[in-house]
Design an enzyme around this catalytic site. Structure first.
Site, mmCIF file in Angstrom:
data_model
loop_
_atom_site.group_PDB
_atom_site.id
_atom_site.type_symbol
_atom_site.label_atom_id
_atom_site.label_comp_id
_atom_site.label_asym_id
_atom_site.label_seq_id
_atom_site.Cartn_x
_atom_site.Cartn_y
_atom_site.Cartn_z
ATOM 1 N N PHE A 30 0.913 -1.192 -0.019
ATOM 2 C CA PHE A 30 0.159 -0.019 -0.093
ATOM 3 C C PHE A 30 0.845 1.127 0.110
ATOM 4 O O PHE A 30 1.796 1.602 0.946
ATOM 5 C CB PHE A 30 -0.904 0.022 1.196
ATOM 6 N N ASP B 133 9.482 3.319 1.886
ATOM 7 C CA ASP B 133 8.494 3.942 2.095
ATOM 8 C C ASP B 133 7.907 3.716 3.549
ATOM 9 O O ASP B 133 7.551 2.890 4.190
ATOM 10 C CB ASP B 133 7.126 3.423 1.220
ATOM 11 N N LYS C 75 2.799 11.404 6.812
ATOM 12 C CA LYS C 75 2.024 11.520 7.984
ATOM 13 C C LYS C 75 2.633 12.132 9.403
ATOM 14 O O LYS C 75 2.339 13.344 9.621
ATOM 15 C CB LYS C 75 1.848 10.076 8.236
HETATM 16 N N1 PLP Z 1 2.655 4.876 1.947
HETATM 17 C C1 PLP Z 1 2.219 4.190 3.010
HETATM 18 C C2 PLP Z 1 3.289 2.978 3.547
HETATM 19 C C3 PLP Z 1 0.824 4.255 3.592
HETATM 20 O O1 PLP Z 1 0.607 3.748 4.715
HETATM 21 C C4 PLP Z 1 -0.010 5.234 2.831
HETATM 22 C C5 PLP Z 1 -1.017 5.710 3.725
HETATM 23 O O2 PLP Z 1 -1.652 5.103 4.631
HETATM 24 C C6 PLP Z 1 0.621 6.248 2.068
HETATM 25 C C7 PLP Z 1 1.827 6.113 1.384
HETATM 26 C C8 PLP Z 1 -0.447 7.225 1.586
HETATM 27 O O3 PLP Z 1 -0.362 8.409 2.077
HETATM 28 P P1 PLP Z 1 -1.392 9.372 1.978
HETATM 29 O O4 PLP Z 1 -2.650 8.896 2.391
HETATM 30 O O5 PLP Z 1 -1.045 10.578 3.059
HETATM 31 O O6 PLP Z 1 -1.452 9.785 0.541
#
Ligand code: PLP
Length: 425
Positions: A146, A233, A274
Protein backbone atom coordinates in the site's frame (compact mmCIF):
# COMPACT_ATOMS: atom_id res chain seq x y z
CA UNK A 1 -25.18 26.49 8.13
CA UNK A 2 -22.61 28.31 10.24
CA UNK A 3 -19.12 26.83 10.64
CA UNK A 4 -19.50 27.00 14.41
CA UNK A 5 -22.96 25.42 14.55
CA UNK A 6 -22.80 22.39 16.83
CA UNK A 7 -24.17 19.19 15.29
CA UNK A 8 -25.19 15.95 16.93
CA UNK A 9 -23.32 12.81 15.86
CA UNK A 10 -26.37 11.67 13.94
CA UNK A 11 -26.61 14.96 12.03
CA UNK A 12 -22.91 14.94 11.16
CA UNK A 13 -23.12 11.38 9.83
CA UNK A 14 -26.21 12.17 7.80
CA UNK A 15 -24.53 15.22 6.22
CA UNK A 16 -21.46 13.23 5.20
CA UNK A 17 -23.58 10.43 3.83
CA UNK A 18 -25.74 12.79 1.83
CA UNK A 19 -23.17 15.29 0.55
CA UNK A 20 -19.87 13.41 0.64
CA UNK A 21 -18.54 10.74 -1.73
CA UNK A 22 -18.69 7.34 -0.08
CA UNK A 23 -15.00 6.54 -0.46
CA UNK A 24 -14.59 5.49 3.20
CA UNK A 25 -16.53 3.30 5.58
CA UNK A 26 -15.92 5.02 8.94
CA UNK A 27 -16.80 3.64 12.34
CA UNK A 28 -19.95 5.52 13.43
CA UNK A 29 -18.28 7.94 15.83
CA UNK A 30 -18.08 11.69 15.26
CA UNK A 31 -15.06 13.31 16.84
CA UNK A 32 -14.86 16.97 17.67
CA UNK A 33 -11.82 17.32 19.96
CA UNK A 34 -8.47 15.70 20.59
CA UNK A 35 -5.71 16.05 23.16
CA UNK A 36 -2.73 13.74 23.54
CA UNK A 37 -3.90 10.13 23.36
CA UNK A 38 -7.58 11.06 23.76
CA UNK A 39 -10.37 12.15 21.44
CA UNK A 40 -13.90 13.21 22.34
CA UNK A 41 -17.07 12.75 20.33
CA UNK A 42 -19.69 15.42 19.76
CA UNK A 43 -21.67 14.25 22.78
CA UNK A 44 -18.59 14.52 25.00
CA UNK A 45 -17.69 10.84 25.32
CA UNK A 46 -13.93 10.32 25.72
CA UNK A 47 -11.98 7.63 23.84
CA UNK A 48 -8.44 6.40 23.60
CA UNK A 49 -7.34 6.88 20.00
CA UNK A 50 -5.80 3.54 19.03
CA UNK A 51 -5.34 4.37 15.35
CA UNK A 52 -3.64 7.81 15.41
CA UNK A 53 -5.03 8.69 11.96
CA UNK A 54 -3.15 5.77 10.45
CA UNK A 55 0.05 6.66 12.35
CA UNK A 56 0.01 10.37 11.54
CA UNK A 57 -0.68 11.56 15.09
CA UNK A 58 2.40 9.93 16.65
CA UNK A 59 3.07 13.05 18.76
CA UNK A 60 -0.50 13.02 20.14
CA UNK A 61 -3.48 15.17 19.24
CA UNK A 62 -2.98 18.92 19.18
CA UNK A 63 0.53 18.81 20.60
CA UNK A 64 1.01 22.34 21.99
CA UNK A 65 4.45 22.81 20.44
CA UNK A 66 3.34 21.70 17.00
CA UNK A 67 0.12 23.74 17.18
CA UNK A 68 2.12 26.70 18.53
CA UNK A 69 4.54 26.55 15.59
CA UNK A 70 1.64 26.20 13.17
CA UNK A 71 -0.39 29.10 14.59
CA UNK A 72 2.63 31.38 14.78
CA UNK A 73 3.55 30.65 11.18
CA UNK A 74 -0.08 30.92 10.01
CA UNK A 75 -0.17 34.43 11.45
CA UNK A 76 3.15 35.34 9.81
CA UNK A 77 3.32 33.84 6.30
CA UNK A 78 1.35 30.88 4.94
CA UNK A 79 2.24 30.35 1.31
CA UNK A 80 4.63 31.85 -1.19
CA UNK A 81 4.84 28.97 -3.68
CA UNK A 82 8.34 27.98 -4.71
CA UNK A 83 8.40 30.84 -7.19
CA UNK A 84 10.12 32.67 -4.31
CA UNK A 85 12.23 31.54 -1.39
CA UNK A 86 10.70 31.54 2.07
CA UNK A 87 12.66 31.85 5.29
CA UNK A 88 11.41 28.55 6.80
CA UNK A 89 11.98 25.86 4.18
CA UNK A 90 15.77 25.83 4.30
CA UNK A 91 15.71 25.51 8.10
CA UNK A 92 13.35 22.54 7.88
CA UNK A 93 15.44 20.90 5.14
CA UNK A 94 18.61 21.29 7.21
CA UNK A 95 16.93 19.92 10.32
CA UNK A 96 15.36 16.93 8.55
CA UNK A 97 18.39 15.98 6.47
CA UNK A 98 20.58 16.11 9.59
CA UNK A 99 18.06 14.04 11.51
CA UNK A 100 17.81 11.32 8.86
CA UNK A 101 21.38 11.59 7.50
CA UNK A 102 20.74 12.49 3.87
CA UNK A 103 22.15 15.31 1.73
CA UNK A 104 18.87 16.64 0.39
CA UNK A 105 15.11 16.74 0.92
CA UNK A 106 12.32 17.30 -1.60
CA UNK A 107 9.16 18.55 0.15
CA UNK A 108 5.67 17.39 -0.78
CA UNK A 109 2.32 17.28 1.05
CA UNK A 110 0.73 13.83 1.13
CA UNK A 111 2.26 10.39 1.33
CA UNK A 112 1.08 9.41 -2.14
CA UNK A 113 2.69 12.51 -3.65
CA UNK A 114 5.96 11.65 -1.95
CA UNK A 115 5.78 8.09 -3.31
CA UNK A 116 5.11 9.49 -6.80
CA UNK A 117 8.08 11.81 -6.35
CA UNK A 118 10.33 8.91 -5.34
CA UNK A 119 9.24 6.89 -8.39
CA UNK A 120 9.97 9.82 -10.72
CA UNK A 121 13.33 10.44 -9.05
CA UNK A 122 14.25 6.77 -9.36
CA UNK A 123 13.32 6.59 -13.05
CA UNK A 124 15.19 9.79 -13.88
CA UNK A 125 18.27 8.53 -12.04
CA UNK A 126 18.02 5.27 -14.00
CA UNK A 127 18.05 7.06 -17.36
CA UNK A 128 20.61 9.70 -16.53
CA UNK A 129 22.99 7.83 -14.23
CA UNK A 130 22.48 4.10 -14.63
CA UNK A 131 22.14 4.27 -18.39
CA UNK A 132 18.83 2.45 -18.87
CA UNK A 133 17.23 3.35 -22.20
CA UNK A 134 14.40 5.83 -21.91
CA UNK A 135 10.99 4.35 -21.04
CA UNK A 136 12.48 0.93 -20.21
CA UNK A 137 13.00 1.35 -16.45
CA UNK A 138 11.28 -1.14 -14.18
CA UNK A 139 10.64 -0.75 -10.47
CA UNK A 140 10.17 -3.84 -8.32
CA UNK A 141 7.29 -3.64 -5.83
CA UNK A 142 5.80 -6.15 -3.39
CA UNK A 143 2.51 -7.97 -3.35
CA UNK A 144 -0.05 -6.55 -0.92
CA UNK A 145 1.73 -3.21 -0.94
CA UNK A 146 0.00 0.00 0.00
CA UNK A 147 1.63 3.21 -1.18
CA UNK A 148 -1.36 5.50 -1.72
CA UNK A 149 -4.13 6.15 -4.20
CA UNK A 150 -2.82 7.85 -7.34
CA UNK A 151 -3.27 6.22 -10.74
CA UNK A 152 0.36 5.11 -10.97
CA UNK A 153 0.41 3.78 -7.42
CA UNK A 154 -2.76 1.74 -7.79
CA UNK A 155 -1.36 0.43 -11.09
CA UNK A 156 0.99 -1.78 -9.07
CA UNK A 157 -1.43 -2.63 -6.26
CA UNK A 158 -2.93 -6.10 -6.21
CA UNK A 159 -5.89 -5.04 -4.08
CA UNK A 160 -8.91 -5.35 -6.39
CA UNK A 161 -10.94 -2.80 -4.41
CA UNK A 162 -8.24 -0.14 -4.84
CA UNK A 163 -7.59 -1.01 -8.47
CA UNK A 164 -10.58 -2.27 -10.39
CA UNK A 165 -12.07 -0.02 -13.08
CA UNK A 166 -9.39 2.63 -12.68
CA UNK A 167 -7.34 1.50 -15.70
CA UNK A 168 -5.54 1.90 -18.00
CA UNK A 169 -2.66 1.39 -15.64
CA UNK A 170 0.89 2.77 -15.60
CA UNK A 171 3.50 0.32 -16.88
CA UNK A 172 6.99 -0.32 -15.54
CA UNK A 173 6.44 -2.28 -12.33
CA UNK A 174 7.34 -5.86 -11.41
CA UNK A 175 5.39 -7.40 -8.55
CA UNK A 176 7.15 -9.93 -6.30
CA UNK A 177 6.24 -11.62 -3.03
CA UNK A 178 7.01 -9.58 0.10
CA UNK A 179 9.62 -10.95 2.47
CA UNK A 180 10.97 -13.29 -0.22
CA UNK A 181 14.64 -12.69 -1.00
CA UNK A 182 14.76 -15.38 -3.65
CA UNK A 183 11.94 -13.64 -5.53
CA UNK A 184 13.87 -10.37 -5.36
CA UNK A 185 17.09 -12.01 -6.50
CA UNK A 186 15.35 -13.75 -9.40
CA UNK A 187 13.66 -10.53 -10.51
CA UNK A 188 16.97 -8.66 -10.36
CA UNK A 189 18.81 -11.40 -12.24
CA UNK A 190 16.12 -11.68 -14.92
CA UNK A 191 15.69 -7.97 -15.64
CA UNK A 192 18.55 -5.73 -16.66
CA UNK A 193 16.35 -2.64 -16.60
CA UNK A 194 15.51 -2.56 -12.91
CA UNK A 195 15.94 0.93 -11.50
CA UNK A 196 14.56 0.53 -7.99
CA UNK A 197 12.99 -1.65 -5.33
CA UNK A 198 10.11 0.04 -3.50
CA UNK A 199 9.27 -1.53 -0.15
CA UNK A 200 7.44 -0.88 3.11
CA UNK A 201 9.70 -1.97 6.03
CA UNK A 202 6.50 -3.34 7.62
CA UNK A 203 3.39 -3.70 5.47
CA UNK A 204 0.97 -1.60 7.53
CA UNK A 205 -2.23 -1.48 5.52
CA UNK A 206 -1.91 -5.11 4.47
CA UNK A 207 -2.26 -6.01 8.16
CA UNK A 208 1.02 -5.16 9.89
CA UNK A 209 3.21 -7.80 8.25
CA UNK A 210 6.66 -7.72 9.80
CA UNK A 211 9.23 -9.26 7.43
CA UNK A 212 11.73 -11.87 8.63
CA UNK A 213 14.73 -10.72 10.59
CA UNK A 214 17.44 -9.58 8.18
CA UNK A 215 15.14 -9.32 5.14
CA UNK A 216 15.60 -5.59 4.59
CA UNK A 217 19.34 -5.72 5.06
CA UNK A 218 19.73 -8.59 2.61
CA UNK A 219 17.36 -6.92 0.14
CA UNK A 220 19.46 -3.75 0.32
CA UNK A 221 22.62 -5.78 -0.35
CA UNK A 222 20.98 -7.36 -3.42
CA UNK A 223 19.98 -3.91 -4.66
CA UNK A 224 23.54 -2.65 -4.19
CA UNK A 225 24.92 -5.63 -6.12
CA UNK A 226 22.65 -4.79 -9.08
CA UNK A 227 23.02 -0.99 -8.86
CA UNK A 228 19.31 -0.69 -8.04
CA UNK A 229 17.94 1.98 -5.71
CA UNK A 230 16.45 0.76 -2.44
CA UNK A 231 13.38 2.95 -1.84
CA UNK A 232 11.90 2.72 1.66
CA UNK A 233 8.32 3.89 2.04
CA UNK A 234 8.33 4.87 5.73
CA UNK A 235 5.17 6.98 5.47
CA UNK A 236 3.49 4.76 8.07
CA UNK A 237 6.47 3.11 9.82
CA UNK A 238 8.67 6.18 10.15
CA UNK A 239 9.04 8.88 12.83
CA UNK A 240 9.37 6.56 15.86
CA UNK A 241 6.25 4.46 15.21
CA UNK A 242 8.05 1.11 15.31
CA UNK A 243 10.25 1.91 18.29
CA UNK A 244 13.08 3.41 16.21
CA UNK A 245 13.22 6.75 14.48
CA UNK A 246 12.85 4.76 11.26
CA UNK A 247 11.86 1.12 10.85
CA UNK A 248 14.91 0.74 8.59
CA UNK A 249 17.08 1.61 11.60
CA UNK A 250 16.47 -2.04 12.42
CA UNK A 251 17.43 -3.74 15.62
CA UNK A 252 20.38 -1.69 16.68
CA UNK A 253 20.56 -1.92 20.45
CA UNK A 254 20.12 1.74 21.28
CA UNK A 255 16.46 2.78 20.74
CA UNK A 256 17.99 6.14 21.44
CA UNK A 257 16.53 9.49 20.50
CA UNK A 258 20.01 10.80 19.76
CA UNK A 259 21.07 7.82 17.70
CA UNK A 260 23.21 8.79 14.76
CA UNK A 261 24.81 5.39 14.41
CA UNK A 262 24.77 3.23 11.33
CA UNK A 263 21.24 2.08 10.57
CA UNK A 264 20.53 -1.55 9.72
CA UNK A 265 19.54 -0.36 6.26
CA UNK A 266 20.27 3.04 4.77
CA UNK A 267 17.74 3.49 1.96
CA UNK A 268 18.89 5.25 -1.20
CA UNK A 269 15.54 7.05 -1.21
CA UNK A 270 13.51 7.57 1.95
CA UNK A 271 9.82 8.51 1.80
CA UNK A 272 8.20 10.19 4.83
CA UNK A 273 4.75 11.63 5.47
CA UNK A 274 1.99 11.41 8.08
CA UNK A 275 3.80 11.96 11.43
CA UNK A 276 6.29 14.30 9.78
CA UNK A 277 3.69 16.87 10.83
CA UNK A 278 2.30 15.07 13.87
CA UNK A 279 -0.98 14.99 11.99
CA UNK A 280 -1.37 18.77 12.18
CA UNK A 281 -0.89 19.53 8.49
CA UNK A 282 -0.10 17.61 5.29
CA UNK A 283 3.70 17.38 5.18
CA UNK A 284 5.62 14.72 3.27
CA UNK A 285 9.14 14.47 1.95
CA UNK A 286 11.57 12.45 -0.11
CA UNK A 287 15.17 12.28 1.07
CA UNK A 288 18.21 11.16 -0.90
CA UNK A 289 21.89 11.95 -1.31
CA UNK A 290 23.23 14.38 -3.90
CA UNK A 291 24.21 11.85 -6.54
CA UNK A 292 20.55 10.85 -6.79
CA UNK A 293 18.72 14.09 -5.98
CA UNK A 294 20.81 16.12 -8.42
CA UNK A 295 18.92 14.63 -11.39
CA UNK A 296 15.96 16.82 -10.41
CA UNK A 297 16.35 20.27 -11.91
CA UNK A 298 14.10 23.35 -12.04
CA UNK A 299 10.82 22.58 -13.75
CA UNK A 300 11.13 18.79 -13.45
CA UNK A 301 8.87 18.45 -10.43
CA UNK A 302 7.00 20.55 -7.91
CA UNK A 303 3.89 21.41 -5.96
CA UNK A 304 2.28 24.74 -5.12
CA UNK A 305 2.00 23.80 -1.46
CA UNK A 306 5.06 21.55 -1.07
CA UNK A 307 7.60 23.20 1.21
CA UNK A 308 5.32 26.02 2.29
CA UNK A 309 6.30 27.95 5.44
CA UNK A 310 3.59 26.41 7.63
CA UNK A 311 4.60 22.89 6.57
CA UNK A 312 8.24 23.69 7.25
CA UNK A 313 7.52 25.11 10.72
CA UNK A 314 5.21 22.24 11.59
CA UNK A 315 7.66 19.63 10.27
CA UNK A 316 10.49 20.99 12.38
CA UNK A 317 8.35 21.17 15.50
CA UNK A 318 7.03 17.64 14.92
CA UNK A 319 10.55 16.18 14.66
CA UNK A 320 11.70 18.13 17.69
CA UNK A 321 8.86 16.67 19.76
CA UNK A 322 9.87 13.15 18.71
CA UNK A 323 13.42 13.79 19.88
CA UNK A 324 12.71 15.78 23.03
CA UNK A 325 10.02 13.42 24.29
CA UNK A 326 12.00 10.29 23.40
CA UNK A 327 9.07 8.87 21.49
CA UNK A 328 11.07 6.12 19.78
CA UNK A 329 12.16 4.85 23.17
CA UNK A 330 8.61 5.04 24.52
CA UNK A 331 7.17 3.25 21.48
CA UNK A 332 9.78 0.54 21.84
CA UNK A 333 9.08 -0.09 25.53
CA UNK A 334 5.29 0.17 25.31
CA UNK A 335 5.25 -2.05 22.22
CA UNK A 336 7.10 -4.81 24.09
CA UNK A 337 4.64 -4.49 26.98
CA UNK A 338 1.61 -4.50 24.68
CA UNK A 339 2.57 -7.67 22.84
CA UNK A 340 3.67 -9.48 25.98
CA UNK A 341 0.39 -8.71 27.81
CA UNK A 342 -1.72 -9.74 24.82
CA UNK A 343 0.35 -12.89 24.35
CA UNK A 344 -0.43 -13.82 27.96
CA UNK A 345 -4.14 -13.41 27.26
CA UNK A 346 -4.41 -15.06 23.82
CA UNK A 347 -4.37 -18.68 25.12
CA UNK A 348 -7.53 -17.82 27.14
CA UNK A 349 -9.57 -16.85 24.07
CA UNK A 350 -10.48 -18.49 20.79
CA UNK A 351 -11.29 -15.09 19.24
CA UNK A 352 -7.69 -14.01 18.62
CA UNK A 353 -5.08 -16.09 16.85
CA UNK A 354 -2.03 -13.92 17.41
CA UNK A 355 -0.60 -10.46 17.94
CA UNK A 356 2.25 -9.07 15.87
CA UNK A 357 4.06 -5.83 15.24
CA UNK A 358 6.96 -3.63 16.24
CA UNK A 359 7.00 -0.71 18.62
CA UNK A 360 3.47 0.70 18.69
CA UNK A 361 2.47 -0.57 15.24
CA UNK A 362 0.65 -3.78 16.08
CA UNK A 363 -2.24 -5.92 14.97
CA UNK A 364 -4.28 -8.81 16.24
CA UNK A 365 -5.51 -11.56 13.94
CA UNK A 366 -9.11 -12.45 14.55
CA UNK A 367 -9.96 -16.12 14.42
CA UNK A 368 -12.62 -15.94 11.70
CA UNK A 369 -12.92 -15.95 7.93
CA UNK A 370 -11.57 -13.02 5.86
CA UNK A 371 -15.05 -11.90 4.87
CA UNK A 372 -16.60 -12.13 8.34
CA UNK A 373 -17.66 -8.98 10.18
CA UNK A 374 -16.08 -10.12 13.44
CA UNK A 375 -13.16 -7.64 13.39
CA UNK A 376 -15.57 -4.79 12.65
CA UNK A 377 -17.95 -5.94 15.40
CA UNK A 378 -15.07 -6.10 17.88
CA UNK A 379 -14.10 -2.54 16.92
CA UNK A 380 -17.71 -1.47 17.56
CA UNK A 381 -17.55 -3.10 21.01
CA UNK A 382 -14.17 -1.45 21.70
CA UNK A 383 -15.76 1.87 20.79
CA UNK A 384 -18.53 1.30 23.32
CA UNK A 385 -15.80 0.64 25.90
CA UNK A 386 -13.94 3.85 25.06
CA UNK A 387 -11.22 2.78 22.63
CA UNK A 388 -11.14 3.50 18.88
CA UNK A 389 -9.50 1.08 16.47
CA UNK A 390 -10.27 -0.06 12.95
CA UNK A 391 -9.91 -3.34 11.04
CA UNK A 392 -7.40 -3.36 8.19
CA UNK A 393 -7.80 -6.04 5.56
CA UNK A 394 -10.39 -8.64 6.47
CA UNK A 395 -10.10 -9.94 9.95
CA UNK A 396 -7.11 -8.02 11.27
CA UNK A 397 -7.36 -5.14 13.76
CA UNK A 398 -4.52 -2.63 13.76
CA UNK A 399 -3.52 -1.06 17.07
CA UNK A 400 -1.47 2.12 16.71
CA UNK A 401 -1.97 4.62 19.55
CA UNK A 402 -0.16 7.96 19.73
CA UNK A 403 3.42 7.46 20.95
CA UNK A 404 2.98 9.96 23.79
CA UNK A 405 1.00 7.32 25.69
CA UNK A 406 2.11 6.59 29.25
CA UNK A 407 2.60 3.09 30.66
CA UNK A 408 -0.48 3.47 32.88
CA UNK A 409 -2.60 4.56 29.94
CA UNK A 410 -1.38 1.61 27.90
CA UNK A 411 -2.21 -0.80 30.72
CA UNK A 412 -5.66 0.77 30.88
CA UNK A 413 -6.06 0.23 27.12
CA UNK A 414 -4.89 -3.38 27.37
CA UNK A 415 -7.50 -4.02 30.04
CA UNK A 416 -10.21 -2.44 27.83
CA UNK A 417 -9.15 -4.65 24.91
CA UNK A 418 -9.05 -7.83 27.01
CA UNK A 419 -12.36 -7.05 28.73
CA UNK A 420 -13.99 -6.38 25.34
CA UNK A 421 -12.67 -9.60 23.85
CA UNK A 422 -13.82 -11.58 26.91
CA UNK A 423 -17.32 -10.14 26.75
CA UNK A 424 -17.60 -10.38 22.98
CA UNK A 425 -20.32 -12.66 21.62
N1 PLP B 1 2.61 4.86 1.93
C1 PLP B 1 2.24 4.14 2.99
C2 PLP B 1 3.12 3.05 3.51
C3 PLP B 1 1.03 4.41 3.63
O1 PLP B 1 0.65 3.70 4.69
C4 PLP B 1 0.22 5.45 3.12
C5 PLP B 1 -1.08 5.76 3.77
O2 PLP B 1 -1.62 5.03 4.55
C6 PLP B 1 0.65 6.17 2.01
C7 PLP B 1 1.87 5.85 1.44
C8 PLP B 1 -0.20 7.26 1.41
O3 PLP B 1 -0.22 8.36 2.22
P1 PLP B 1 -1.35 9.50 2.01
O4 PLP B 1 -2.64 8.88 2.45
O5 PLP B 1 -0.92 10.63 2.88
O6 PLP B 1 -1.35 9.83 0.56
Amino acid sequence: MAVLEQLTSQQAIELENKYGAHNYHPLPVVLSRGEGVFVWDVEGKKYYDFLSAYSAVNQGHCHPEIVGAMVHQAETLTLTSRAFYNDMLGKFEKYATETFHFDKLLPMNTGAEAVETALKLCRKWAYEKKGISENDAEIIVCENNFHGRTTTIISFSNDPVARENFGPYTKGFLNIEYDNLKALEDALDANKNVAGFLVEPIQGEAGVYVPSEGYLKAAKALCEKHNVLFIADEVQTGIARTGRLLATCGNCSCADKHCSGTPEVKPDILILGKALSGGAYPVSAVLANDEIMEVIRPGNHGSTFGGNPIAAAVGMAALEVVKNEELAQNAYELGELFRSELNKFIPETDLVKSVRGKGLLNAILINDTEDSSTAWDICMALKENGLLAKPTHGNIIRFAPPLVMTKDQLLDCISIIIKTLKEFR
